[in-house]
Motif scaffolding. Structure first.
Motif, mmCIF file in Angstrom:
data_model
loop_
_atom_site.group_PDB
_atom_site.id
_atom_site.type_symbol
_atom_site.label_atom_id
_atom_site.label_comp_id
_atom_site.label_asym_id
_atom_site.label_seq_id
_atom_site.Cartn_x
_atom_site.Cartn_y
_atom_site.Cartn_z
ATOM 1 N N PHE B 172 6.856 30.866 37.239
ATOM 2 C CA PHE B 172 7.830 31.190 36.207
ATOM 3 C C PHE B 172 9.101 31.813 36.789
ATOM 4 C CE2 PHE B 172 3.717 31.028 34.185
ATOM 5 C CZ PHE B 172 3.981 30.221 33.099
ATOM 6 N N VAL B 173 10.217 31.435 36.212
ATOM 7 C CA VAL B 173 11.506 31.944 36.697
ATOM 8 C C VAL B 173 12.247 32.594 35.535
ATOM 9 C CG1 VAL B 173 13.710 31.336 37.738
ATOM 10 C CG2 VAL B 173 11.647 30.078 38.378
ATOM 11 N N PRO B 174 12.476 33.896 35.621
ATOM 12 C CA PRO B 174 13.245 34.556 34.550
ATOM 13 C C PRO B 174 14.656 33.983 34.470
ATOM 14 C CG PRO B 174 12.197 36.170 35.992
ATOM 15 C CD PRO B 174 12.030 34.837 36.642
ATOM 16 N N ARG B 203 12.657 23.103 33.386
ATOM 17 C CA ARG B 203 13.227 24.345 33.903
ATOM 18 C C ARG B 203 13.346 24.318 35.423
ATOM 19 N NH1 ARG B 203 12.385 29.846 30.791
ATOM 20 N NH2 ARG B 203 13.827 31.130 31.975
ATOM 21 N N ALA B 204 12.371 23.702 36.059
ATOM 22 C CA ALA B 204 12.443 23.566 37.515
ATOM 23 C C ALA B 204 13.632 22.692 37.912
ATOM 24 C CB ALA B 204 11.140 22.968 38.049
ATOM 25 N N LEU B 205 13.871 21.626 37.171
ATOM 26 C CA LEU B 205 15.015 20.748 37.472
ATOM 27 C C LEU B 205 16.326 21.492 37.217
ATOM 28 C CD1 LEU B 205 13.637 17.438 35.892
ATOM 29 C CD2 LEU B 205 13.960 17.883 38.329
ATOM 30 N N ASP B 206 16.361 22.283 36.140
ATOM 31 C CA ASP B 206 17.562 23.074 35.848
ATOM 32 C C ASP B 206 17.829 24.076 36.975
ATOM 33 O OD1 ASP B 206 17.807 21.711 33.471
ATOM 34 O OD2 ASP B 206 17.014 23.335 32.225
ATOM 35 N N LEU B 207 16.755 24.679 37.493
ATOM 36 C CA LEU B 207 16.931 25.648 38.577
ATOM 37 C C LEU B 207 17.450 24.949 39.829
ATOM 38 C CD1 LEU B 207 16.550 28.617 39.490
ATOM 39 C CD2 LEU B 207 14.299 27.957 40.323
ATOM 40 N N PHE B 208 16.878 23.786 40.142
ATOM 41 C CA PHE B 208 17.379 23.018 41.291
ATOM 42 C C PHE B 208 18.866 22.728 41.127
ATOM 43 C CE2 PHE B 208 18.304 18.924 43.355
ATOM 44 C CZ PHE B 208 18.035 19.286 44.665
ATOM 45 N N ASP B 209 19.248 22.333 39.913
ATOM 46 C CA ASP B 209 20.654 22.033 39.639
ATOM 47 C C ASP B 209 21.531 23.275 39.837
ATOM 48 O OD1 ASP B 209 22.630 20.131 38.774
ATOM 49 O OD2 ASP B 209 22.721 21.222 36.875
ATOM 50 N N ALA B 210 20.987 24.448 39.483
ATOM 51 C CA ALA B 210 21.779 25.685 39.511
ATOM 52 C C ALA B 210 22.083 26.179 40.925
ATOM 53 C CB ALA B 210 21.053 26.788 38.733
ATOM 54 N N PHE B 211 21.219 25.873 41.890
ATOM 55 C CA PHE B 211 21.436 26.411 43.235
ATOM 56 C C PHE B 211 22.823 26.043 43.748
ATOM 57 C CE2 PHE B 211 16.671 26.311 43.578
ATOM 58 C CZ PHE B 211 16.515 27.685 43.701
ATOM 59 N N GLY B 212 23.508 27.019 44.320
ATOM 60 C CA GLY B 212 24.861 26.791 44.800
ATOM 61 C C GLY B 212 24.945 26.074 46.142
ATOM 62 N N SER B 213 23.814 25.854 46.795
ATOM 63 C CA SER B 213 23.808 25.279 48.145
ATOM 64 C C SER B 213 24.412 23.886 48.165
ATOM 65 C CB SER B 213 22.370 25.179 48.673
ATOM 66 O OG SER B 213 21.740 26.426 48.586
ATOM 67 N N GLU B 214 25.236 23.638 49.176
ATOM 68 C CA GLU B 214 25.773 22.285 49.357
ATOM 69 C C GLU B 214 24.696 21.341 49.835
ATOM 70 O OE1 GLU B 214 29.254 21.595 51.768
ATOM 71 O OE2 GLU B 214 30.200 23.346 50.843
ATOM 72 N N GLU B 215 23.758 21.852 50.606
ATOM 73 C CA GLU B 215 22.670 21.007 51.088
ATOM 74 C C GLU B 215 21.382 21.452 50.427
ATOM 75 O OE1 GLU B 215 22.075 20.643 55.330
ATOM 76 O OE2 GLU B 215 20.112 19.728 54.991
ATOM 77 N N LYS B 216 20.905 20.642 49.486
ATOM 78 C CA LYS B 216 19.616 20.935 48.863
ATOM 79 C C LYS B 216 18.938 19.622 48.556
ATOM 80 C CE LYS B 216 21.951 21.620 44.387
ATOM 81 N NZ LYS B 216 22.109 22.431 43.160
ATOM 82 N N THR B 217 17.625 19.597 48.784
ATOM 83 C CA THR B 217 16.815 18.404 48.545
ATOM 84 C C THR B 217 15.698 18.770 47.596
ATOM 85 O OG1 THR B 217 17.252 17.495 50.741
ATOM 86 C CG2 THR B 217 15.277 16.708 49.628
ATOM 87 N N LEU B 218 15.471 17.918 46.603
ATOM 88 C CA LEU B 218 14.302 18.061 45.735
ATOM 89 C C LEU B 218 13.289 17.030 46.180
ATOM 90 C CD1 LEU B 218 13.063 19.313 43.095
ATOM 91 C CD2 LEU B 218 13.980 17.309 41.921
ATOM 92 N N ASN B 219 12.078 17.473 46.484
ATOM 93 C CA ASN B 219 11.005 16.562 46.866
ATOM 94 C C ASN B 219 9.910 16.709 45.821
ATOM 95 O OD1 ASN B 219 8.528 15.613 48.218
ATOM 96 N ND2 ASN B 219 9.844 15.407 49.991
ATOM 97 N N ALA B 220 9.877 15.743 44.877
ATOM 98 C CA ALA B 220 8.921 15.821 43.757
ATOM 99 C C ALA B 220 7.807 14.817 43.982
ATOM 100 C CB ALA B 220 9.626 15.520 42.441
ATOM 101 N N ASN B 221 6.590 15.251 43.744
ATOM 102 C CA ASN B 221 5.428 14.386 43.949
ATOM 103 C C ASN B 221 4.466 14.481 42.781
ATOM 104 O OD1 ASN B 221 5.552 13.348 46.932
ATOM 105 N ND2 ASN B 221 6.253 15.473 46.960
ATOM 106 N N MET B 222 3.645 13.461 42.657
ATOM 107 C CA MET B 222 2.676 13.444 41.575
ATOM 108 C C MET B 222 1.611 14.506 41.787
ATOM 109 S SD MET B 222 3.620 11.351 39.478
ATOM 110 C CE MET B 222 5.194 12.021 40.059
ATOM 111 N N GLY B 223 0.999 14.926 40.684
ATOM 112 C CA GLY B 223 -0.164 15.783 40.778
ATOM 113 C C GLY B 223 0.136 17.203 40.348
ATOM 114 N N GLY B 224 -0.935 17.991 40.318
ATOM 115 C CA GLY B 224 -0.858 19.349 39.803
ATOM 116 C C GLY B 224 -0.460 20.356 40.860
#
Lengths: 245, 245
Positions: B172-174, B203-224
Protein backbone atom coordinates in the motif's frame (compact mmCIF):
# COMPACT_ATOMS: atom_id res chain seq x y z
CA UNK A 1 10.24 -17.78 -53.04
CA UNK A 2 12.92 -16.50 -55.36
CA UNK A 3 16.23 -15.04 -54.14
CA UNK A 4 17.14 -11.91 -56.09
CA UNK A 5 20.44 -10.88 -54.48
CA UNK A 6 22.77 -11.91 -51.71
CA UNK A 7 25.64 -10.42 -49.78
CA UNK A 8 27.76 -11.38 -46.80
CA UNK A 9 27.79 -8.74 -44.07
CA UNK A 10 31.07 -8.20 -42.25
CA UNK A 11 29.98 -10.28 -39.25
CA UNK A 12 29.44 -13.34 -41.43
CA UNK A 13 25.67 -12.87 -41.68
CA UNK A 14 24.25 -13.80 -45.09
CA UNK A 15 21.66 -11.28 -46.28
CA UNK A 16 19.42 -12.37 -49.15
CA UNK A 17 16.68 -10.33 -50.80
CA UNK A 18 13.80 -12.40 -52.14
CA UNK A 19 10.39 -12.10 -53.69
CA UNK A 20 7.43 -14.22 -52.76
CA UNK A 21 5.11 -13.71 -55.70
CA UNK A 22 4.86 -9.91 -55.81
CA UNK A 23 6.02 -9.42 -52.22
CA UNK A 24 9.62 -8.35 -51.56
CA UNK A 25 11.39 -9.62 -48.48
CA UNK A 26 14.79 -10.07 -46.83
CA UNK A 27 16.28 -13.08 -45.08
CA UNK A 28 19.30 -12.90 -42.79
CA UNK A 29 20.99 -16.11 -41.67
CA UNK A 30 23.86 -16.37 -39.18
CA UNK A 31 27.21 -17.64 -40.44
CA UNK A 32 26.67 -20.76 -38.37
CA UNK A 33 23.37 -21.79 -40.01
CA UNK A 34 23.58 -24.85 -42.22
CA UNK A 35 21.48 -27.81 -43.29
CA UNK A 36 23.01 -29.83 -40.45
CA UNK A 37 22.36 -27.12 -37.82
CA UNK A 38 19.25 -25.22 -38.97
CA UNK A 39 18.65 -21.93 -37.18
CA UNK A 40 15.49 -20.96 -35.32
CA UNK A 41 13.64 -18.14 -37.06
CA UNK A 42 12.40 -14.70 -36.02
CA UNK A 43 9.80 -13.04 -38.25
CA UNK A 44 10.66 -9.37 -38.07
CA UNK A 45 7.59 -7.12 -38.09
CA UNK A 46 7.69 -3.42 -38.95
CA UNK A 47 5.30 -0.57 -39.76
CA UNK A 48 5.79 -0.84 -43.55
CA UNK A 49 8.49 0.43 -45.93
CA UNK A 50 11.49 -1.93 -46.08
CA UNK A 51 13.83 0.54 -47.81
CA UNK A 52 13.28 3.29 -45.28
CA UNK A 53 13.44 0.91 -42.33
CA UNK A 54 16.43 -1.10 -43.59
CA UNK A 55 19.04 0.33 -41.15
CA UNK A 56 16.88 -0.53 -38.12
CA UNK A 57 15.89 -3.94 -39.50
CA UNK A 58 19.41 -5.04 -40.35
CA UNK A 59 20.62 -3.94 -36.92
CA UNK A 60 18.00 -6.12 -35.25
CA UNK A 61 18.74 -9.02 -37.61
CA UNK A 62 22.49 -8.88 -36.87
CA UNK A 63 21.79 -8.78 -33.15
CA UNK A 64 19.59 -11.87 -33.54
CA UNK A 65 22.14 -13.61 -35.74
CA UNK A 66 24.71 -13.21 -32.98
CA UNK A 67 22.33 -15.25 -30.81
CA UNK A 68 22.03 -17.92 -33.52
CA UNK A 69 18.70 -16.83 -35.01
CA UNK A 70 17.75 -16.42 -38.65
CA UNK A 71 15.54 -13.39 -39.27
CA UNK A 72 13.16 -12.66 -42.12
CA UNK A 73 10.81 -9.87 -43.08
CA UNK A 74 8.42 -9.08 -45.91
CA UNK A 75 6.96 -5.80 -47.14
CA UNK A 76 3.46 -4.94 -45.89
CA UNK A 77 0.50 -4.58 -48.29
CA UNK A 78 0.33 -0.99 -49.56
CA UNK A 79 3.84 -0.05 -48.34
CA UNK A 80 7.22 0.38 -50.03
CA UNK A 81 7.03 -0.58 -53.71
CA UNK A 82 3.77 -2.51 -53.33
CA UNK A 83 0.57 -1.11 -54.88
CA UNK A 84 -1.43 1.31 -52.75
CA UNK A 85 -5.02 0.55 -51.79
CA UNK A 86 -7.24 3.62 -52.29
CA UNK A 87 -9.35 2.68 -49.25
CA UNK A 88 -6.25 2.34 -47.03
CA UNK A 89 -4.83 5.63 -48.36
CA UNK A 90 -8.14 7.32 -47.53
CA UNK A 91 -8.15 5.86 -44.01
CA UNK A 92 -4.52 6.96 -43.52
CA UNK A 93 -5.39 10.50 -44.63
CA UNK A 94 -8.39 10.58 -42.26
CA UNK A 95 -6.18 9.39 -39.42
CA UNK A 96 -3.52 12.00 -40.16
CA UNK A 97 -6.17 14.74 -40.25
CA UNK A 98 -7.58 13.66 -36.85
CA UNK A 99 -4.10 13.51 -35.29
CA UNK A 100 -3.08 16.90 -36.71
CA UNK A 101 -6.31 18.44 -35.42
CA UNK A 102 -5.59 16.93 -32.00
CA UNK A 103 -8.93 15.12 -32.11
CA UNK A 104 -9.60 11.69 -30.63
CA UNK A 105 -9.30 9.09 -33.40
CA UNK A 106 -12.61 7.48 -34.37
CA UNK A 107 -12.81 3.72 -33.90
CA UNK A 108 -14.25 3.67 -37.38
CA UNK A 109 -11.06 5.14 -38.91
CA UNK A 110 -8.88 2.64 -37.02
CA UNK A 111 -11.08 -0.21 -38.24
CA UNK A 112 -10.87 0.98 -41.85
CA UNK A 113 -7.09 1.37 -41.63
CA UNK A 114 -6.03 -1.68 -39.65
CA UNK A 115 -8.54 -4.50 -40.19
CA UNK A 116 -8.04 -4.87 -43.97
CA UNK A 117 -4.28 -4.62 -43.44
CA UNK A 118 -4.36 -7.44 -40.89
CA UNK A 119 -6.63 -9.57 -43.10
CA UNK A 120 -4.25 -9.21 -46.01
CA UNK A 121 -0.88 -9.27 -44.21
CA UNK A 122 -1.38 -12.28 -41.91
CA UNK A 123 -1.80 -14.85 -44.74
CA UNK A 124 1.22 -13.32 -46.49
CA UNK A 125 3.40 -13.84 -43.42
CA UNK A 126 2.09 -17.40 -43.20
CA UNK A 127 3.00 -18.00 -46.85
CA UNK A 128 6.45 -16.56 -46.19
CA UNK A 129 6.77 -18.91 -43.22
CA UNK A 130 5.90 -21.90 -45.44
CA UNK A 131 8.67 -20.91 -47.87
CA UNK A 132 11.24 -20.10 -45.19
CA UNK A 133 10.76 -23.31 -43.24
CA UNK A 134 11.26 -25.26 -46.48
CA UNK A 135 14.87 -23.98 -46.60
CA UNK A 136 17.30 -26.53 -45.12
CA UNK A 137 19.20 -23.85 -43.15
CA UNK A 138 16.05 -22.67 -41.33
CA UNK A 139 14.50 -24.75 -38.55
CA UNK A 140 12.13 -23.98 -35.78
CA UNK A 141 10.99 -22.76 -33.40
CA UNK A 142 9.63 -19.50 -34.77
CA UNK A 143 9.12 -16.16 -33.06
CA UNK A 144 7.37 -13.01 -34.25
CA UNK A 145 8.80 -9.64 -33.30
CA UNK A 146 7.45 -6.12 -33.35
CA UNK A 147 5.73 -4.20 -36.09
CA UNK A 148 2.03 -3.46 -36.30
CA UNK A 149 0.72 -5.04 -33.09
CA UNK A 150 -2.61 -6.01 -34.66
CA UNK A 151 -0.78 -8.19 -37.21
CA UNK A 152 1.18 -9.80 -34.38
CA UNK A 153 -2.02 -10.54 -32.48
CA UNK A 154 -3.66 -12.14 -35.53
CA UNK A 155 -0.58 -14.24 -36.30
CA UNK A 156 -0.29 -15.37 -32.69
CA UNK A 157 -3.86 -16.69 -32.93
CA UNK A 158 -3.92 -18.26 -36.39
CA UNK A 159 -0.34 -19.53 -36.83
CA UNK A 160 0.52 -22.44 -34.53
CA UNK A 161 4.13 -22.54 -35.77
CA UNK A 162 4.81 -19.25 -33.94
CA UNK A 163 5.76 -20.16 -30.39
CA UNK A 164 6.62 -16.79 -28.81
CA UNK A 165 6.16 -13.13 -29.71
CA UNK A 166 7.61 -9.73 -28.85
CA UNK A 167 4.88 -7.13 -29.48
CA UNK A 168 5.30 -3.36 -29.55
CA UNK A 169 2.30 -1.53 -28.10
CA UNK A 170 2.83 1.39 -30.39
CA UNK A 171 0.05 1.47 -32.96
CA UNK A 172 -3.71 1.53 -33.17
CA UNK A 173 -5.63 -1.59 -32.23
CA UNK A 174 -9.20 -2.09 -33.44
CA UNK A 175 -11.66 -3.13 -30.73
CA UNK A 176 -12.31 -6.36 -32.64
CA UNK A 177 -8.71 -7.44 -32.04
CA UNK A 178 -9.29 -7.49 -28.27
CA UNK A 179 -11.40 -10.64 -28.70
CA UNK A 180 -8.55 -12.24 -30.64
CA UNK A 181 -6.10 -11.16 -27.95
CA UNK A 182 -8.01 -13.28 -25.44
CA UNK A 183 -7.30 -16.32 -27.63
CA UNK A 184 -3.53 -15.81 -27.61
CA UNK A 185 -1.81 -18.42 -25.45
CA UNK A 186 1.89 -18.24 -26.48
CA UNK A 187 4.45 -16.47 -24.25
CA UNK A 188 4.46 -12.73 -24.92
CA UNK A 189 6.92 -9.93 -24.23
CA UNK A 190 5.17 -6.57 -24.74
CA UNK A 191 7.12 -3.34 -25.12
CA UNK A 192 5.38 -0.08 -24.26
CA UNK A 193 6.83 3.41 -24.61
CA UNK A 194 5.17 5.26 -21.73
CA UNK A 195 4.97 8.62 -23.54
CA UNK A 196 4.35 7.33 -27.06
CA UNK A 197 2.72 10.26 -28.84
CA UNK A 198 0.86 8.02 -31.31
CA UNK A 199 -0.40 5.50 -28.82
CA UNK A 200 -3.17 5.41 -26.21
CA UNK A 201 -1.43 4.17 -23.07
CA UNK A 202 -4.58 2.99 -21.31
CA UNK A 203 -5.65 1.04 -24.38
CA UNK A 204 -2.22 -0.58 -24.55
CA UNK A 205 -2.54 -1.61 -20.89
CA UNK A 206 -6.04 -2.97 -21.56
CA UNK A 207 -4.71 -4.99 -24.48
CA UNK A 208 -1.90 -6.40 -22.33
CA UNK A 209 -4.52 -7.36 -19.77
CA UNK A 210 -6.67 -9.03 -22.44
CA UNK A 211 -4.02 -11.44 -23.75
CA UNK A 212 -4.88 -14.99 -22.71
CA UNK A 213 -1.23 -16.04 -22.33
CA UNK A 214 -0.20 -17.44 -18.96
CA UNK A 215 3.27 -16.06 -19.49
CA UNK A 216 3.31 -12.42 -20.52
CA UNK A 217 5.60 -9.57 -19.52
CA UNK A 218 5.03 -5.87 -19.98
CA UNK A 219 8.25 -3.89 -20.32
CA UNK A 220 7.40 -0.18 -20.20
CA UNK A 221 10.00 2.54 -20.57
CA UNK A 222 10.13 6.29 -20.67
CA UNK A 223 10.13 8.17 -23.89
CA UNK A 224 8.35 8.37 -27.21
CA UNK A 225 7.68 5.95 -30.02
CA UNK A 226 11.24 5.61 -31.29
CA UNK A 227 12.95 5.92 -27.91
CA UNK A 228 13.05 2.24 -26.89
CA UNK A 229 16.18 2.02 -24.73
CA UNK A 230 18.97 -0.45 -25.43
CA UNK A 231 18.19 -2.32 -22.21
CA UNK A 232 14.62 -3.00 -23.43
CA UNK A 233 15.91 -4.32 -26.75
CA UNK A 234 18.29 -6.57 -24.84
CA UNK A 235 15.46 -7.85 -22.64
CA UNK A 236 13.38 -8.69 -25.73
CA UNK A 237 16.36 -10.56 -27.22
CA UNK A 238 16.73 -12.55 -24.02
CA UNK A 239 13.03 -13.42 -24.16
CA UNK A 240 13.59 -15.05 -27.56
CA UNK A 241 16.73 -16.81 -26.36
CA UNK A 242 14.70 -18.29 -23.48
CA UNK A 243 11.82 -19.41 -25.68
CA UNK A 244 13.31 -20.28 -29.05
CA UNK A 245 16.67 -21.85 -28.20
CA UNK B 1 27.52 -1.42 14.30
CA UNK B 2 28.53 -4.55 16.12
CA UNK B 3 29.03 -7.91 14.39
CA UNK B 4 27.47 -10.73 16.42
CA UNK B 5 28.24 -13.77 14.28
CA UNK B 6 29.80 -14.71 10.99
CA UNK B 7 29.87 -17.70 8.65
CA UNK B 8 31.24 -18.47 5.21
CA UNK B 9 28.57 -19.80 2.83
CA UNK B 10 29.68 -22.51 0.43
CA UNK B 11 30.03 -20.06 -2.48
CA UNK B 12 32.59 -18.01 -0.56
CA UNK B 13 30.10 -15.36 0.54
CA UNK B 14 30.75 -14.02 4.03
CA UNK B 15 27.51 -13.63 6.03
CA UNK B 16 27.69 -11.49 9.14
CA UNK B 17 24.86 -10.77 11.55
CA UNK B 18 25.10 -7.38 13.23
CA UNK B 19 23.24 -5.02 15.49
CA UNK B 20 23.01 -1.31 14.99
CA UNK B 21 21.89 -0.09 18.39
CA UNK B 22 18.80 -2.22 18.95
CA UNK B 23 18.29 -3.05 15.29
CA UNK B 24 19.37 -6.46 14.00
CA UNK B 25 20.75 -6.77 10.50
CA UNK B 26 22.71 -9.00 8.13
CA UNK B 27 25.58 -8.18 5.79
CA UNK B 28 26.69 -10.43 2.94
CA UNK B 29 29.98 -9.70 1.17
CA UNK B 30 31.32 -11.55 -1.88
CA UNK B 31 34.51 -13.57 -1.49
CA UNK B 32 36.22 -11.03 -3.73
CA UNK B 33 35.46 -7.98 -1.54
CA UNK B 34 38.47 -6.53 0.26
CA UNK B 35 39.82 -3.20 1.43
CA UNK B 36 41.68 -2.89 -1.87
CA UNK B 37 38.62 -3.74 -4.01
CA UNK B 38 35.58 -2.53 -2.06
CA UNK B 39 32.25 -3.86 -3.33
CA UNK B 40 29.26 -1.75 -4.38
CA UNK B 41 26.33 -2.19 -2.00
CA UNK B 42 22.69 -3.18 -2.38
CA UNK B 43 20.36 -2.36 0.51
CA UNK B 44 17.91 -5.24 0.55
CA UNK B 45 14.38 -4.19 1.46
CA UNK B 46 11.69 -6.60 2.67
CA UNK B 47 8.24 -6.52 4.29
CA UNK B 48 9.54 -7.15 7.83
CA UNK B 49 10.60 -10.29 9.72
CA UNK B 50 14.22 -11.24 8.98
CA UNK B 51 14.02 -14.77 10.41
CA UNK B 52 10.97 -15.74 8.38
CA UNK B 53 12.31 -14.11 5.21
CA UNK B 54 15.88 -15.39 5.60
CA UNK B 55 15.73 -18.04 2.82
CA UNK B 56 14.54 -15.51 0.24
CA UNK B 57 16.96 -12.80 1.43
CA UNK B 58 20.03 -15.01 1.40
CA UNK B 59 19.13 -16.29 -2.07
CA UNK B 60 18.99 -12.73 -3.39
CA UNK B 61 22.20 -11.79 -1.54
CA UNK B 62 24.09 -14.77 -3.05
CA UNK B 63 22.83 -13.87 -6.51
CA UNK B 64 24.07 -10.31 -6.00
CA UNK B 65 27.40 -11.51 -4.59
CA UNK B 66 27.97 -13.49 -7.77
CA UNK B 67 27.75 -10.14 -9.58
CA UNK B 68 30.25 -8.58 -7.18
CA UNK B 69 27.79 -6.75 -4.92
CA UNK B 70 27.69 -6.63 -1.13
CA UNK B 71 24.16 -6.80 0.27
CA UNK B 72 22.83 -5.65 3.62
CA UNK B 73 19.48 -5.59 5.33
CA UNK B 74 18.07 -4.48 8.68
CA UNK B 75 14.90 -5.43 10.54
CA UNK B 76 11.94 -3.07 10.15
CA UNK B 77 10.47 -1.21 13.13
CA UNK B 78 7.77 -3.36 14.80
CA UNK B 79 8.82 -6.57 12.99
CA UNK B 80 10.80 -9.68 13.95
CA UNK B 81 12.23 -9.34 17.45
CA UNK B 82 11.78 -5.57 17.57
CA UNK B 83 9.19 -4.04 19.92
CA UNK B 84 5.67 -3.70 18.54
CA UNK B 85 3.97 -0.31 18.27
CA UNK B 86 0.38 -0.47 19.56
CA UNK B 87 -0.76 2.07 16.94
CA UNK B 88 0.83 0.07 14.11
CA UNK B 89 -0.67 -3.18 15.44
CA UNK B 90 -4.09 -1.52 15.52
CA UNK B 91 -3.70 -0.26 11.94
CA UNK B 92 -2.58 -3.71 10.81
CA UNK B 93 -5.62 -5.31 12.45
CA UNK B 94 -7.92 -2.74 10.80
CA UNK B 95 -6.31 -3.46 7.43
CA UNK B 96 -6.69 -7.21 7.87
CA UNK B 97 -10.35 -6.78 8.81
CA UNK B 98 -11.05 -4.68 5.71
CA UNK B 99 -9.26 -7.17 3.43
CA UNK B 100 -11.03 -10.17 4.95
CA UNK B 101 -14.40 -8.42 4.56
CA UNK B 102 -13.50 -7.70 0.93
CA UNK B 103 -13.98 -3.98 1.55
CA UNK B 104 -11.97 -1.23 -0.12
CA UNK B 105 -9.17 -0.20 2.22
CA UNK B 106 -9.61 3.30 3.69
CA UNK B 107 -6.85 5.78 2.87
CA UNK B 108 -6.89 6.58 6.56
CA UNK B 109 -5.88 3.02 7.51
CA UNK B 110 -3.06 3.02 4.95
CA UNK B 111 -1.82 6.34 6.30
CA UNK B 112 -1.86 5.08 9.91
CA UNK B 113 -0.04 1.89 8.92
CA UNK B 114 2.56 3.11 6.44
CA UNK B 115 3.45 6.74 7.18
CA UNK B 116 4.83 6.18 10.72
CA UNK B 117 6.69 3.10 9.44
CA UNK B 118 8.35 5.15 6.68
CA UNK B 119 9.17 7.99 9.07
CA UNK B 120 10.87 5.59 11.43
CA UNK B 121 12.49 3.16 8.96
CA UNK B 122 14.09 5.62 6.53
CA UNK B 123 16.49 7.21 9.06
CA UNK B 124 17.38 3.72 10.32
CA UNK B 125 18.39 2.62 6.81
CA UNK B 126 20.40 5.84 6.49
CA UNK B 127 22.18 5.10 9.79
CA UNK B 128 22.90 1.58 8.56
CA UNK B 129 24.29 3.06 5.37
CA UNK B 130 26.63 5.32 7.39
CA UNK B 131 27.96 2.29 9.26
CA UNK B 132 28.22 0.04 6.21
CA UNK B 133 30.06 2.58 4.08
CA UNK B 134 32.58 3.01 6.91
CA UNK B 135 33.69 -0.63 6.41
CA UNK B 136 36.77 -0.85 4.19
CA UNK B 137 35.34 -3.77 2.17
CA UNK B 138 32.22 -1.79 1.18
CA UNK B 139 32.36 0.99 -1.41
CA UNK B 140 29.79 2.65 -3.55
CA UNK B 141 27.69 3.09 -5.50
CA UNK B 142 24.61 2.05 -3.50
CA UNK B 143 21.31 0.61 -4.71
CA UNK B 144 18.08 -0.05 -2.85
CA UNK B 145 16.04 -3.12 -3.73
CA UNK B 146 12.47 -4.18 -3.01
CA UNK B 147 10.58 -4.30 0.25
CA UNK B 148 7.90 -1.82 1.29
CA UNK B 149 7.72 0.49 -1.72
CA UNK B 150 6.88 3.55 0.39
CA UNK B 151 10.21 3.15 2.25
CA UNK B 152 12.00 2.87 -1.09
CA UNK B 153 10.34 6.06 -2.33
CA UNK B 154 11.31 7.99 0.79
CA UNK B 155 14.91 6.76 0.68
CA UNK B 156 15.20 7.61 -3.01
CA UNK B 157 14.23 11.19 -2.17
CA UNK B 158 16.17 11.81 1.05
CA UNK B 159 19.32 9.71 0.57
CA UNK B 160 21.63 11.03 -2.14
CA UNK B 161 24.05 8.12 -1.71
CA UNK B 162 21.45 5.78 -3.28
CA UNK B 163 21.97 5.96 -7.02
CA UNK B 164 19.47 3.41 -8.38
CA UNK B 165 16.51 1.45 -7.01
CA UNK B 166 14.48 -1.64 -7.80
CA UNK B 167 11.01 -1.14 -6.35
CA UNK B 168 8.27 -3.75 -5.95
CA UNK B 169 4.78 -2.36 -6.52
CA UNK B 170 3.28 -4.80 -4.09
CA UNK B 171 2.16 -2.91 -1.01
CA UNK B 172 0.00 0.00 0.00
CA UNK B 173 1.13 3.51 -0.84
CA UNK B 174 -0.28 6.50 1.04
CA UNK B 175 -1.45 9.35 -1.19
CA UNK B 176 1.12 11.62 0.47
CA UNK B 177 3.92 9.51 -1.01
CA UNK B 178 2.84 10.39 -4.56
CA UNK B 179 4.20 13.90 -4.02
CA UNK B 180 7.52 12.44 -2.91
CA UNK B 181 7.51 10.12 -5.95
CA UNK B 182 7.56 13.17 -8.20
CA UNK B 183 10.82 14.24 -6.54
CA UNK B 184 12.59 10.95 -7.31
CA UNK B 185 15.19 11.38 -10.04
CA UNK B 186 17.39 8.26 -9.81
CA UNK B 187 17.00 5.40 -12.33
CA UNK B 188 14.19 3.06 -11.26
CA UNK B 189 13.25 -0.50 -12.17
CA UNK B 190 9.72 -1.19 -10.93
CA UNK B 191 8.36 -4.74 -10.63
CA UNK B 192 4.60 -5.25 -10.75
CA UNK B 193 2.76 -8.54 -10.36
CA UNK B 194 -0.27 -8.04 -12.60
CA UNK B 195 -2.65 -10.13 -10.45
CA UNK B 196 -1.23 -9.21 -7.04
CA UNK B 197 -4.10 -9.90 -4.66
CA UNK B 198 -2.89 -7.34 -2.08
CA UNK B 199 -2.14 -4.53 -4.53
CA UNK B 200 -4.22 -2.04 -6.46
CA UNK B 201 -2.92 -2.31 -10.04
CA UNK B 202 -4.19 1.07 -11.19
CA UNK B 203 -2.60 2.73 -8.19
CA UNK B 204 0.68 1.01 -8.92
CA UNK B 205 0.55 2.28 -12.52
CA UNK B 206 -0.28 5.78 -11.28
CA UNK B 207 2.71 5.65 -8.94
CA UNK B 208 4.99 4.52 -11.77
CA UNK B 209 3.69 7.43 -13.83
CA UNK B 210 4.33 9.86 -10.95
CA UNK B 211 8.03 9.09 -10.50
CA UNK B 212 10.12 12.02 -11.68
CA UNK B 213 12.98 9.83 -12.95
CA UNK B 214 13.95 10.23 -16.58
CA UNK B 215 14.98 6.60 -16.66
CA UNK B 216 12.36 4.25 -15.28
CA UNK B 217 11.22 0.82 -16.43
CA UNK B 218 8.06 -1.02 -15.46
CA UNK B 219 8.44 -4.80 -15.60
CA UNK B 220 4.98 -6.34 -15.14
CA UNK B 221 4.43 -10.08 -15.06
CA UNK B 222 1.56 -12.46 -14.58
CA UNK B 223 0.76 -13.98 -11.23
CA UNK B 224 0.30 -13.06 -7.62
CA UNK B 225 2.41 -11.33 -5.00
CA UNK B 226 5.00 -14.07 -4.56
CA UNK B 227 5.02 -15.26 -8.17
CA UNK B 228 7.75 -12.99 -9.57
CA UNK B 229 9.29 -15.09 -12.37
CA UNK B 230 13.00 -15.89 -12.54
CA UNK B 231 13.34 -13.79 -15.70
CA UNK B 232 12.07 -10.68 -13.83
CA UNK B 233 14.56 -11.28 -11.01
CA UNK B 234 17.31 -11.58 -13.61
CA UNK B 235 16.21 -8.34 -15.30
CA UNK B 236 16.33 -6.52 -11.96
CA UNK B 237 19.83 -7.89 -11.32
CA UNK B 238 20.96 -6.64 -14.74
CA UNK B 239 19.54 -3.21 -13.90
CA UNK B 240 21.86 -3.02 -10.89
CA UNK B 241 24.80 -4.31 -12.90
CA UNK B 242 24.19 -1.50 -15.43
CA UNK B 243 23.87 1.22 -12.81
CA UNK B 244 26.14 0.22 -9.93
CA UNK B 245 29.12 -1.40 -11.64
Amino acid sequence: MRFTSEQHLDDGVLERAFTLGEIPGILWTPGSASASAPAPLILLGHPGGLHKLYPRLVARARHSAAEGFATATIELPGSGDRPRSPAAEQARADLRRALEAGEPVDEEIVDRLVLPLVDKAAPEWQAALDALLALPEIGGPVGYSGGVIAIGVRLAVVEPRISAAVLFAGSFVPRALFEEARQVTIPLHVLLQWDDEGNDRQRALDLFDAFGSEEKTLNANMGGHTGVPQSAGDAAARFFTRHLS
